[in-house]
Design a protein around this motif. Sequence first.
Motif, PDB file in Angstrom:
ATOM      1  N   VAL A 243       0.860  -1.179   0.000  1.00 28.27           N
ATOM      2  CA  VAL A 243       0.000   0.000   0.000  1.00 28.27           C
ATOM      3  C   VAL A 243       0.901   1.235   0.000  1.00 28.27           C
ATOM      4  O   VAL A 243       2.040   1.185   0.480  1.00 28.27           O
ATOM      5  CB  VAL A 243      -0.942   0.029   1.224  1.00 28.27           C
ATOM      6  CG1 VAL A 243      -2.040  -1.010   1.097  1.00 28.27           C
ATOM      7  CG2 VAL A 243      -0.175  -0.178   2.531  1.00 28.27           C
ATOM      8  N   PRO A 248      -7.162  11.638  -1.211  1.00 23.68           N
ATOM      9  CA  PRO A 248      -8.324  11.247  -2.013  1.00 23.68           C
ATOM     10  C   PRO A 248      -8.709  12.305  -3.043  1.00 23.68           C
ATOM     11  O   PRO A 248      -8.215  13.436  -3.008  1.00 23.68           O
ATOM     12  CB  PRO A 248      -9.419  11.073  -0.962  1.00 23.68           C
ATOM     13  CG  PRO A 248      -9.019  11.980   0.154  1.00 23.68           C
ATOM     14  CD  PRO A 248      -7.518  11.939   0.183  1.00 23.68           C
ATOM     15  N   ARG A 258      -1.776  10.118  -5.983  1.00 25.95           N
ATOM     16  CA  ARG A 258      -1.083   8.890  -5.571  1.00 25.95           C
ATOM     17  C   ARG A 258       0.385   9.218  -5.423  1.00 25.95           C
ATOM     18  O   ARG A 258       1.130   9.262  -6.394  1.00 25.95           O
ATOM     19  CB  ARG A 258      -1.286   7.784  -6.615  1.00 25.95           C
ATOM     20  CG  ARG A 258      -0.657   6.440  -6.233  1.00 25.95           C
ATOM     21  CD  ARG A 258      -0.694   5.491  -7.415  1.00 25.95           C
ATOM     22  NE  ARG A 258      -0.157   4.181  -7.095  1.00 25.95           N
ATOM     23  CZ  ARG A 258       1.143   3.869  -7.046  1.00 25.95           C
ATOM     24  NH1 ARG A 258       2.066   4.814  -7.275  1.00 25.95           N
ATOM     25  NH2 ARG A 258       1.540   2.643  -6.757  1.00 25.95           N
ATOM     26  N   TRP A 303      -4.573   8.398   4.021  1.00 23.48           N
ATOM     27  CA  TRP A 303      -5.232   7.791   2.865  1.00 23.48           C
ATOM     28  C   TRP A 303      -4.351   6.661   2.340  1.00 23.48           C
ATOM     29  O   TRP A 303      -3.241   6.892   1.876  1.00 23.48           O
ATOM     30  CB  TRP A 303      -5.468   8.838   1.792  1.00 23.48           C
ATOM     31  CG  TRP A 303      -6.347   8.410   0.644  1.00 23.48           C
ATOM     32  CD1 TRP A 303      -5.963   8.235  -0.654  1.00 23.48           C
ATOM     33  CD2 TRP A 303      -7.761   8.154   0.674  1.00 23.48           C
ATOM     34  NE1 TRP A 303      -7.033   7.891  -1.421  1.00 23.48           N
ATOM     35  CE2 TRP A 303      -8.161   7.822  -0.634  1.00 23.48           C
ATOM     36  CE3 TRP A 303      -8.715   8.168   1.690  1.00 23.48           C
ATOM     37  CZ2 TRP A 303      -9.478   7.514  -0.954  1.00 23.48           C
ATOM     38  CZ3 TRP A 303     -10.027   7.862   1.363  1.00 23.48           C
ATOM     39  CH2 TRP A 303     -10.396   7.531   0.071  1.00 23.48           C
ATOM     40  N   GLU A 304      -4.855   5.447   2.462  1.00 21.30           N
ATOM     41  CA  GLU A 304      -4.109   4.243   2.067  1.00 21.30           C
ATOM     42  C   GLU A 304      -4.591   3.784   0.700  1.00 21.30           C
ATOM     43  O   GLU A 304      -5.777   3.539   0.501  1.00 21.30           O
ATOM     44  CB  GLU A 304      -4.338   3.143   3.103  1.00 21.30           C
ATOM     45  CG  GLU A 304      -3.659   1.832   2.777  1.00 21.30           C
ATOM     46  CD  GLU A 304      -4.044   0.734   3.756  1.00 21.30           C
ATOM     47  OE1 GLU A 304      -3.394   0.646   4.817  1.00 21.30           O
ATOM     48  OE2 GLU A 304      -5.010   0.002   3.478  1.00 21.30           O
ATOM     49  N   VAL A 305      -3.649   3.662  -0.239  1.00 21.59           N
ATOM     50  CA  VAL A 305      -3.970   3.274  -1.613  1.00 21.59           C
ATOM     51  C   VAL A 305      -3.282   1.951  -1.923  1.00 21.59           C
ATOM     52  O   VAL A 305      -2.061   1.835  -1.734  1.00 21.59           O
ATOM     53  CB  VAL A 305      -3.496   4.347  -2.622  1.00 21.59           C
ATOM     54  CG1 VAL A 305      -3.881   3.959  -4.042  1.00 21.59           C
ATOM     55  CG2 VAL A 305      -4.066   5.719  -2.258  1.00 21.59           C
ATOM     56  N   GLU A 309      -2.939   0.095  -7.651  1.00 22.19           N
ATOM     57  CA  GLU A 309      -3.796   1.120  -8.235  1.00 22.19           C
ATOM     58  C   GLU A 309      -2.963   2.204  -8.921  1.00 22.19           C
ATOM     59  O   GLU A 309      -1.917   2.613  -8.427  1.00 22.19           O
ATOM     60  CB  GLU A 309      -4.675   1.768  -7.156  1.00 22.19           C
ATOM     61  CG  GLU A 309      -5.675   0.828  -6.527  1.00 22.19           C
ATOM     62  CD  GLU A 309      -6.814   0.472  -7.469  1.00 22.19           C
ATOM     63  OE1 GLU A 309      -7.096   1.268  -8.399  1.00 22.19           O
ATOM     64  OE2 GLU A 309      -7.436  -0.594  -7.272  1.00 22.19           O
ATOM     65  N   ALA A 312      -5.396   7.466  -6.981  1.00 20.71           N
ATOM     66  CA  ALA A 312      -5.716   7.406  -5.555  1.00 20.71           C
ATOM     67  C   ALA A 312      -7.212   7.237  -5.300  1.00 20.71           C
ATOM     68  O   ALA A 312      -7.656   7.316  -4.150  1.00 20.71           O
ATOM     69  CB  ALA A 312      -5.219   8.675  -4.862  1.00 20.71           C
ATOM     70  N   GLY A 315      -8.831   4.326  -2.583  1.00 15.68           N
ATOM     71  CA  GLY A 315      -8.137   4.260  -1.309  1.00 15.68           C
ATOM     72  C   GLY A 315      -9.119   4.238  -0.158  1.00 15.68           C
ATOM     73  O   GLY A 315     -10.336   4.163  -0.335  1.00 15.68           O
ATOM     74  N   ARG A 316      -8.581   4.337   1.055  1.00 18.06           N
ATOM     75  CA  ARG A 316      -9.434   4.371   2.249  1.00 18.06           C
ATOM     76  C   ARG A 316      -8.695   5.104   3.359  1.00 18.06           C
ATOM     77  O   ARG A 316      -7.463   5.145   3.390  1.00 18.06           O
ATOM     78  CB  ARG A 316      -9.788   2.957   2.706  1.00 18.06           C
ATOM     79  CG  ARG A 316      -8.568   2.134   3.119  1.00 18.06           C
ATOM     80  CD  ARG A 316      -8.957   0.822   3.764  1.00 18.06           C
ATOM     81  NE  ARG A 316      -7.767   0.124   4.285  1.00 18.06           N
ATOM     82  CZ  ARG A 316      -7.786  -0.685   5.335  1.00 18.06           C
ATOM     83  NH1 ARG A 316      -8.910  -0.912   5.996  1.00 18.06           N
ATOM     84  NH2 ARG A 316      -6.661  -1.283   5.739  1.00 18.06           N
TER      85      ARG A 316
END
Length: 492
Positions: A243, A248, A258, A303-305, A309, A312, A315-316
């Motif tokens: 990750v 976002p 990203r 923000w974890e991508v 991917e 971005a 992500g979450r």
Amino acid sequence: MNRNRRCGILLHPTSLPCPGGIGTLGQECRYFLDYLERAGQRLWQVLPLGPAAYGNSPYSCYSAFAGNPLLIDLEQLVADGDLDALVDDVDFPAGRVDFALVEAGKLTALRTAAACFHGQAERERKEEFWRFCDTTPWLHDYALFMALKDHFKGKSWNAWPAEIAHREPAALEKYSIRLGPAIGEQKYMQWQFFRQWQKIRDYAAGKEIEILGDIPIFVAFDSADVWAYPQLFHLDEKGRPTVVAGVPPDYFSATGQRWGNPLYNWEALASSGYRWWIDRFRGAFELYDSVRVDHFRGFAAYWEVPAKEKTAVNGRWVPGPGAQLFDTVIGELGQLPLVAEDLGLITPDVEELRDRYRFPGMKILQFAFDSGAGNPYLPHNYCHDCVVYTGTHDNDTSIGWFSSLAAQQKKKVLAYTGTAGTDIAWEMIRLALSSVADMAILPLQDVLRLDGSARMNLPGTPQGNWSWRYAGDQLTDKGAHALADLVKLYGR
């Protein structure tokens, strides 16, 4: 209440007008500090001082601890006896840094100086060097990492042979011996960087000028930090990130950003007592009097991508270490003189974390005029405990910014400043200095009334950034005295 109202100037040392095509920790640096004193400034803010990697960005470095060898003043190496007299026979461009041209010549000169030092230096200097090596815990890993990068033609560490990419003890010993001279060169460069920087710090302190540093929350994947401590990051069995960091989608980008930095394994860091972060903050406070932390919101949530991917979007948000990290660091180092870079999407948990430790946040005047009177970046909405900037290294200059505004926004700026906009850089400086913010930071470009051609960085563009330099004759006594008058007027 009598508050500690202060102001200062933002300038990265690479922007100093030194010989050799790039700013250094030499005489021009002292002249700049002299100018700050004449201008009534008590702060000098710099960008991260590490060895810049991709795109020459000081926010993407080969180490979170090392210094940038390109900032070393070669004249001091001549005075030390490690170099012959310098011959300035390279036609460096005026007004900007040609990093490739500078690096080619400077690293050659530094290697020559290192060889001379190791072969001929007197005992006292060598003892000072070895004391530095013995008391700098990160130094050997960094020096070996850089020597290995040269040995493997610049390849990322995860593309090296598996034995050394995964730091097998036998391989570490083998390459430490094989690359001994190159490792010695790297250690010499770091020794010289830190001793020269300490002289600059001492010179600034003698003028009662504090240095505000900057550390990015994340580190580069291709760095000595990730290679030496892979267990502290989310990597797969081949050493690749699973990750990565980013932000976002928002008003500025439909796909977000990203960034690609590996994300911390906060559980592993917590189980180690956050030792790596304690060491990082300790190292920062050996360099600076106070520190701005870039992307502070990532300590509350980041923000974890997924690394696979391309953008971005998918992500979450993941909770960060929050107060547990800062309580641990403060428990060992004491109170932290930090500035929280709290720009962008800021949620209540970020504000709560910032305010828990009374870390001042940031206010950017260029962000103040895209909405109504409730805009938090307008000076009448400030609290005392913040730092106001006309703009940062990521913004255009005030003149460039104002010229790019739509007519309606320009009207808002002129109405708020009560001016005709004929000297907009100075009016923005006046707004910053007159505000209730305890600290005000002014990019030198605004003090010098420069247009957008002097911009330091345009986010999202990988090339052509970080290269601006001012000319030596631009720091005038007239300008210093005019700024000093404003400082006195507004009690800073």
